[in-house]
Design a protein around this motif. Structure first.
Motif, short mmCIF file in Angstrom:
data_model
loop_
_atom_site.label_atom_id
_atom_site.label_comp_id
_atom_site.label_asym_id
_atom_site.label_seq_id
_atom_site.Cartn_x
_atom_site.Cartn_y
_atom_site.Cartn_z
N GLY A 121 0.77 -1.22 -0.05
CA GLY A 121 0.12 -0.05 -0.09
C GLY A 121 0.87 1.20 0.01
N SER A 122 0.62 2.27 -0.57
CA SER A 122 1.21 3.60 -0.76
C SER A 122 -0.06 4.64 -0.45
N GLY A 123 -0.92 4.54 0.16
CA GLY A 123 -2.00 5.63 0.24
C GLY A 123 -1.83 6.19 1.86
N GLU A 124 -3.18 6.56 2.39
CA GLU A 124 -3.26 7.07 3.53
C GLU A 124 -2.80 6.47 4.75
N ARG A 125 -3.06 4.94 4.45
CA ARG A 125 -2.99 4.18 5.78
C ARG A 125 -1.42 3.79 5.81
N ALA A 126 -0.77 3.81 4.58
CA ALA A 126 0.47 3.40 4.36
C ALA A 126 1.42 4.83 4.87
N MET A 127 0.97 5.76 4.77
CA MET A 127 1.40 7.05 5.01
C MET A 127 1.61 7.36 6.54
N ILE A 128 0.66 6.60 7.38
CA ILE A 128 0.71 6.57 8.82
C ILE A 128 2.37 5.99 9.20
N ILE A 129 2.43 4.87 8.70
CA ILE A 129 3.69 4.25 8.93
C ILE A 129 4.82 5.19 8.46
N GLU A 130 4.93 5.88 7.46
CA GLU A 130 5.90 6.64 7.15
C GLU A 130 6.19 7.65 8.07
N ASN A 131 4.91 8.43 8.47
CA ASN A 131 5.07 9.39 9.48
C ASN A 131 5.63 9.12 10.90
N ARG A 132 5.15 8.05 11.35
CA ARG A 132 5.05 7.52 12.57
C ARG A 132 6.82 6.94 12.85
N MET A 133 7.29 6.19 11.65
CA MET A 133 8.63 5.36 11.53
C MET A 133 9.54 5.96 10.62
N ARG A 134 9.56 7.45 10.61
CA ARG A 134 10.54 7.91 9.52
C ARG A 134 11.94 7.97 10.23
N ARG A 135 12.03 7.79 11.50
CA ARG A 135 13.57 8.14 12.04
C ARG A 135 14.26 6.54 12.07
N LYS A 136 15.40 6.69 11.96
CA LYS A 136 16.18 5.34 12.15
C LYS A 136 15.86 4.63 13.33
N ILE A 137 15.84 5.34 14.37
CA ILE A 137 15.41 4.81 15.99
C ILE A 137 14.11 4.09 15.85
N ASP A 138 13.18 4.71 15.06
CA ASP A 138 11.84 3.89 14.93
C ASP A 138 11.82 2.69 14.29
N ARG A 139 12.99 2.37 13.52
CA ARG A 139 12.96 1.27 12.50
C ARG A 139 14.29 0.33 13.10
N GLN A 140 14.70 0.27 14.46
CA GLN A 140 15.58 -0.34 14.80
C GLN A 140 15.33 -1.89 14.61
N GLY A 141 14.24 -2.38 14.64
CA GLY A 141 14.01 -3.88 14.49
C GLY A 141 13.89 -4.15 13.01
N PHE A 142 13.85 -3.33 11.89
CA PHE A 142 13.42 -3.78 10.54
C PHE A 142 14.21 -2.69 9.41
N ASN A 143 14.32 -3.27 8.42
CA ASN A 143 14.65 -2.62 7.32
C ASN A 143 13.23 -2.17 6.37
N LEU A 144 12.84 -1.18 6.16
CA LEU A 144 11.76 -0.99 5.37
C LEU A 144 12.06 -0.82 3.95
N MET A 145 11.85 -1.71 3.22
CA MET A 145 11.92 -2.03 1.60
C MET A 145 11.24 -1.19 0.80
N GLY A 146 10.08 -0.55 1.23
CA GLY A 146 9.44 0.28 0.53
C GLY A 146 7.70 0.24 0.50
N TYR A 147 7.32 0.95 -0.27
CA TYR A 147 5.63 0.99 -0.45
C TYR A 147 5.27 0.62 -1.82
N ALA A 148 4.60 -0.75 -1.78
CA ALA A 148 4.15 -1.40 -3.01
C ALA A 148 2.69 -0.89 -3.36
N GLN A 149 2.79 -0.17 -4.75
CA GLN A 149 1.60 0.60 -5.08
C GLN A 149 0.27 -0.46 -5.31
N MET A 150 -0.91 -0.13 -4.68
CA MET A 150 -1.90 -0.94 -4.72
C MET A 150 -3.17 -0.60 -5.30
#
Length: 438
Positions: A121-150
């Motif tokens: 997803g790359s819409g409004e719900r996916a945007m919540i992840i982008e806003n909330r986990m934009r810093r490296k420290i918020d992604r300590q447990g995972f690598n964000l590959m990207g947002y697949a368009q749906m």
């Protein structure tokens, strides 16, 4: 860290005592040090402090450990708690831990263990992840590959370089990029999800998560703005299965409250006198106020008065961080949470527990129930002196702050247990000692 403190203490007592004494001292020393580290927030997975902040926490934790161990030495008169040996053990534990922590800030030793996560997803719900986990420290447990368009996704402001247009099948992309987890964050799921491809990925060991579950796991909160009824109904948790806890809840909390009173009564007496000296002996030292507790029942909470006597002459309103209604004494006791100590009474009479959502005033509850979904659910457990939201979110004075705190309160209600309560109580020491109160 446990092994470092254990090894250091072992070295300093080895030359004086037999093996059993060495083992006992080292284990107890390491346990006390780790408890202090935990209480000062040094084991937070997303600690945002820089080097100086970490050093301050380490020094405070070590100093508290030393004072406690000296107290134990005095009470039990144990000869092996030699003051010089104990001081050396604490000092070298501090230096060894500081070196390791500094190295960990510079080099991510555990980076190889991160999960590769693909957001569907790359819409409004996916945007919540982008806003909330934009810093490296918020992604300590995972690598964000990207947002697949749906199909069906609304437009959003996710950067173009993070959006993935799948040119091959989802199964092929997952295999080629070693994806460990797929998070479903599409705006419109009906007839738009590649169910067969997701099923194939699932059979190959890839975790398929809903955005709510992913958000809960990574942030320690439940996104109330994303909740849909079926998730709430079928979700695990939201009920305590610990019968011992349920049956002995009041006894445990009342015993802890009595113990806290024995420790803090001198502080409470000094606070009462300070309030009287500032505002005059005719001014009240305590403040009673209606709050909403378990099952929506009102009760009267008691606190040390931290505001001027006529603070609400212009009506009820949120208290802010720089509220001019707060007295000089009030500002100090709020910072270190001393104003909350009289609520020991509320715990003993059963209105509150030590851990739970903070109770709000009926006027605020009536308003917040209308503007925040699921707000009333926080009253399904007993209110508390401290809570998960108080550890995770700074003091707030708006509807938006109340919604953010509700996310943490619902997470606590879903996952609450004796061990979680114990962890919250220990970490509350960080709020008190470092003055992170209001």
């Amino acid at each position: 860290m446990f092994f470092i403190t254990f090894a250091v203490s072992n070295k300093f007592v080895l030359q004086h005592f037999n093996n059993l004494e060495v083992l006992g001292f080292s284990l107890f020393f390491a346990f006390v040090m780790q408890l202090a580290f935990l209480g000062l927030g040094l084991y937070k997975p997303k600690l945002r402090d820089k080097w100086w902040g970490m050093l301050r926490r380490l020094i405070l934790a070590t100093a508290l450990s030393f004072l406690f161990l000296m107290l134990v030495q005095t009470i039990f008169q144990q000869s092996y708690y030699l003051t010089q040996t104990l001081f050396n053990a604490c000092l070298y534990s501090l230096l060894a831990t500081l070196c390791l922590r500094t190295l960990m800030l510079k080099i991510n030793f555990l980076g190889f263990a991160k999960r590769n996560v693909l957001i569907m997803g790359s819409g409004e719900r996916a945007m919540i992840i982008e806003n909330r986990m934009r810093r490296k420290i918020d992604r300590q447990g995972f690598n964000l590959m990207g947002y697949a368009q749906m199909p069906g996704d609304a437009s959003s402001s996710i950067p173009a370089n993070k959006i993935i247009k799948l040119e091959q099948s989802l199964v092929e992309y997952v295999a080629l990029n070693n994806v460990h987890e797929i998070v479903i964050a599409t705006d419109e799921r009906r007839d738009n999800l590649p169910v067969e491809a997701l099923f194939a990925c699932k059979l190959r060991g890839v975790v398929v998560s809903d955005i709510l579950d992913f958000f809960e796991q990574e942030t320690g909160q439940i996104a109330v703005n994303l909740i849909y009824p079926s998730w709430l109904i079928f979700s695990d948790g939201f009920s305590s299965t610990n019968e011992i806890r349920n049956n002995l809840d009041w006894l445990f909390n009342a015993s802890l409250a009595f113990l806290l009173f024995l420790i803090t009564w001198p502080i409470m007496l000094l606070t009462y006198v300070a309030i009287k000296l500032e505002d005059g002996f005719r001014a009240p030292g305590f403040y009673w106020q209606e709050r909403v507790g378990l099952n929506g029942q009102n009760f009267r909470i008691v606190k040390f008065r931290s505001m001027k006597v006529d603070a609400e002459r212009h009506g009820i309103k949120w208290s802010s961080a720089e509220d001019d209604r707060v007295t000089k004494v009030g500002r100090f006791i709020r910072k270190y949470r001393i104003d909350e100590l009289p609520q020991i009474y509320n715990v003993i009479v059963g209105d509150m527990g030590f851990v739970g959502p903070r109770p709000e005033r009926p006027e605020f509850v009536s308003h917040l129930q209308q503007v925040i979904p699921y707000y009333y659910e926080r009253h399904n457990v007993k209110s508390g002196l401290t809570g998960w939201a108080q550890l995770k979110y700074p003091y707030g004075s708006s509807d938006e702050d109340a919604q953010e705190k509700l996310k943490y309160d619902l997470y606590y209600i879903k996952h609450r247990s004796f061990l979680m309560d114990l962890l919250i109580l220990i970490q509350t020491a960080e709020v008190v000692i470092l003055g992170k109160g209001r």
